[in-house]
Design a protein around this motif. Structure first.
Motif, PDB file in Angstrom:
ATOM      1  N   ALA A  31      43.180 -33.798  36.029  1.00  0.00           N
ATOM      2  CA  ALA A  31      44.194 -33.835  34.974  1.00  0.00           C
ATOM      3  C   ALA A  31      44.368 -35.273  34.508  1.00  0.00           C
ATOM      4  O   ALA A  31      44.427 -36.197  35.322  1.00  0.00           O
ATOM      5  N   SER A  32      44.436 -35.447  33.191  1.00  0.00           N
ATOM      6  CA  SER A  32      44.591 -36.812  32.674  1.00  0.00           C
ATOM      7  C   SER A  32      45.485 -36.813  31.455  1.00  0.00           C
ATOM      8  O   SER A  32      45.702 -35.792  30.803  1.00  0.00           O
ATOM      9  N   GLY A  33      45.990 -37.987  31.165  1.00  0.00           N
ATOM     10  CA  GLY A  33      46.697 -38.186  29.915  1.00  0.00           C
ATOM     11  C   GLY A  33      45.689 -38.195  28.780  1.00  0.00           C
ATOM     12  O   GLY A  33      44.475 -38.187  28.999  1.00  0.00           O
ATOM     13  N   VAL A  34      46.187 -38.187  27.560  1.00  0.00           N
ATOM     14  CA  VAL A  34      45.330 -38.169  26.384  1.00  0.00           C
ATOM     15  C   VAL A  34      45.590 -39.437  25.586  1.00  0.00           C
ATOM     16  O   VAL A  34      46.740 -39.784  25.317  1.00  0.00           O
ATOM     17  N   THR A  35      44.501 -40.124  25.219  1.00  0.00           N
ATOM     18  CA  THR A  35      44.642 -41.350  24.442  1.00  0.00           C
ATOM     19  C   THR A  35      43.839 -41.274  23.144  1.00  0.00           C
ATOM     20  O   THR A  35      42.822 -40.589  23.067  1.00  0.00           O
ATOM     21  N   VAL A  36      44.326 -41.989  22.151  1.00  0.00           N
ATOM     22  CA  VAL A  36      43.586 -42.231  20.922  1.00  0.00           C
ATOM     23  C   VAL A  36      43.417 -43.733  20.806  1.00  0.00           C
ATOM     24  O   VAL A  36      44.380 -44.491  20.940  1.00  0.00           O
ATOM     25  N   VAL A  37      42.171 -44.153  20.583  1.00  0.00           N
ATOM     26  CA  VAL A  37      41.853 -45.574  20.425  1.00  0.00           C
ATOM     27  C   VAL A  37      41.566 -45.819  18.950  1.00  0.00           C
ATOM     28  O   VAL A  37      40.799 -45.069  18.333  1.00  0.00           O
ATOM     29  N   THR A  38      42.196 -46.842  18.379  1.00  0.00           N
ATOM     30  CA  THR A  38      41.999 -47.182  16.973  1.00  0.00           C
ATOM     31  C   THR A  38      41.542 -48.627  16.841  1.00  0.00           C
ATOM     32  O   THR A  38      41.836 -49.467  17.691  1.00  0.00           O
ATOM     33  N   MET A  39      40.825 -48.903  15.743  1.00  0.00           N
ATOM     34  CA  MET A  39      40.345 -50.249  15.466  1.00  0.00           C
ATOM     35  C   MET A  39      40.057 -50.388  13.981  1.00  0.00           C
ATOM     36  O   MET A  39      39.842 -49.395  13.290  1.00  0.00           O
ATOM     37  N   SER A  40      40.066 -51.628  13.486  1.00  0.00           N
ATOM     38  CA  SER A  40      39.720 -51.895  12.097  1.00  0.00           C
ATOM     39  C   SER A  40      39.179 -53.302  11.987  1.00  0.00           C
ATOM     40  O   SER A  40      39.708 -54.237  12.597  1.00  0.00           O
ATOM     41  N   ASP A  41      38.114 -53.443  11.193  1.00  0.00           N
ATOM     42  CA  ASP A  41      37.548 -54.771  10.947  1.00  0.00           C
ATOM     43  C   ASP A  41      37.925 -55.295   9.558  1.00  0.00           C
ATOM     44  O   ASP A  41      37.382 -56.278   9.088  1.00  0.00           O
ATOM     45  N   GLY A  42      38.850 -54.619   8.894  1.00  0.00           N
ATOM     46  CA  GLY A  42      39.259 -54.996   7.553  1.00  0.00           C
ATOM     47  C   GLY A  42      38.542 -54.190   6.488  1.00  0.00           C
ATOM     48  O   GLY A  42      39.133 -53.816   5.480  1.00  0.00           O
ATOM     49  N   ALA A  43      37.289 -53.892   6.695  1.00  0.00           N
ATOM     50  CA  ALA A  43      36.516 -53.083   5.747  1.00  0.00           C
ATOM     51  C   ALA A  43      36.430 -51.637   6.195  1.00  0.00           C
ATOM     52  O   ALA A  43      36.381 -50.732   5.375  1.00  0.00           O
ATOM     53  N   GLN A  44      36.403 -51.415   7.494  1.00  0.00           N
ATOM     54  CA  GLN A  44      36.258 -50.063   8.045  1.00  0.00           C
ATOM     55  C   GLN A  44      37.303 -49.851   9.135  1.00  0.00           C
ATOM     56  O   GLN A  44      37.537 -50.739   9.966  1.00  0.00           O
ATOM     57  N   THR A  45      37.911 -48.672   9.116  1.00  0.00           N
ATOM     58  CA  THR A  45      38.896 -48.288  10.127  1.00  0.00           C
ATOM     59  C   THR A  45      38.339 -47.090  10.882  1.00  0.00           C
ATOM     60  O   THR A  45      37.756 -46.193  10.286  1.00  0.00           O
ATOM     61  N   ALA A  46      38.512 -47.087  12.191  1.00  0.00           N
ATOM     62  CA  ALA A  46      37.985 -46.004  13.019  1.00  0.00           C
ATOM     63  C   ALA A  46      38.999 -45.645  14.096  1.00  0.00           C
ATOM     64  O   ALA A  46      39.864 -46.448  14.458  1.00  0.00           O
ATOM     65  N   GLY A  47      38.865 -44.427  14.595  1.00  0.00           N
ATOM     66  CA  GLY A  47      39.709 -43.972  15.688  1.00  0.00           C
ATOM     67  C   GLY A  47      39.078 -42.768  16.352  1.00  0.00           C
ATOM     68  O   GLY A  47      38.347 -42.015  15.704  1.00  0.00           O
TER      69      GLY A  47
END
Length: 158
Positions: A16-32
């Motif tokens: 059993a684990s918690g749930v995470t969302v990781v986000t990042m952006s380099d200014g031109a592209q955003t991802a998660g």
């Protein structure tokens, strides 16, 4: 000889684990993306680690930006987890986000989040282990965590 893939998956599903969302952006592209492999690594310095598949386009974004944010989801955020686990083109459509360190989007409503600088990337199997130094964090003490167990979202009993 390594364990069979189906046995390996079934065993790991019992953790059993918690749930995470990781986000990042380099200014031109955003991802998660939704990430199940997240844990603390060191208290001094304050390091965490997340694991991201080598084929994920998010890896290039985090490399260019130099950092990322990890959101520990609250019990009412299973739809957000599913959104970021999908291959949808714009996972951020309609979401209200603040901009954190290194440009990473900060998702509202999370139980907690950490904003991290990328310290090191280690290749392991079909994933990259990203080691991040926590630079900023926030917690909502009034929320409970979203739990993932045997392929289903769960909640803690009161």
């Amino acid at each position: 000889m390594p364990v069979q893939a189906d046995i390996f998956r079934r065993v790991l599903a019992r953790f059993a684990s918690g749930v995470t969302v990781v986000t990042m952006s380099d200014g031109a592209q955003t991802a998660g993306l939704t990430v199940s492999a997240f844990c603390s690594l060191s208290l001094n310095p304050p390091y965490i680690l997340v694991c991201i598949h080598h084929e994920s386009s998010a890896l290039d974004v985090v490399r260019r930006s130099g950092g990322f944010a990890v959101h520990i989801l609250a019990e009412d955020q299973s739809a957000l987890s599913a959104r970021f686990a999908s291959h949808d083109a714009d996972k951020f459509a309609g979401l209200q986000c603040e901009t954190g360190l290194h440009g990473a989007p900060i998702l509202s409503g999370a139980l907690a989040h950490l904003e991290c600088s990328l310290v090191q990337e280690v290749s392991a199997g079909d994933h990259s282990i990203l080691i991040g130094q926590a630079e900023h964090g926030e917690v909502d003490e009034d929320k409970a965590p979203l739990i993932y167990y045997t392929g289903h979202y769960r909640q803690l009993l009161p």
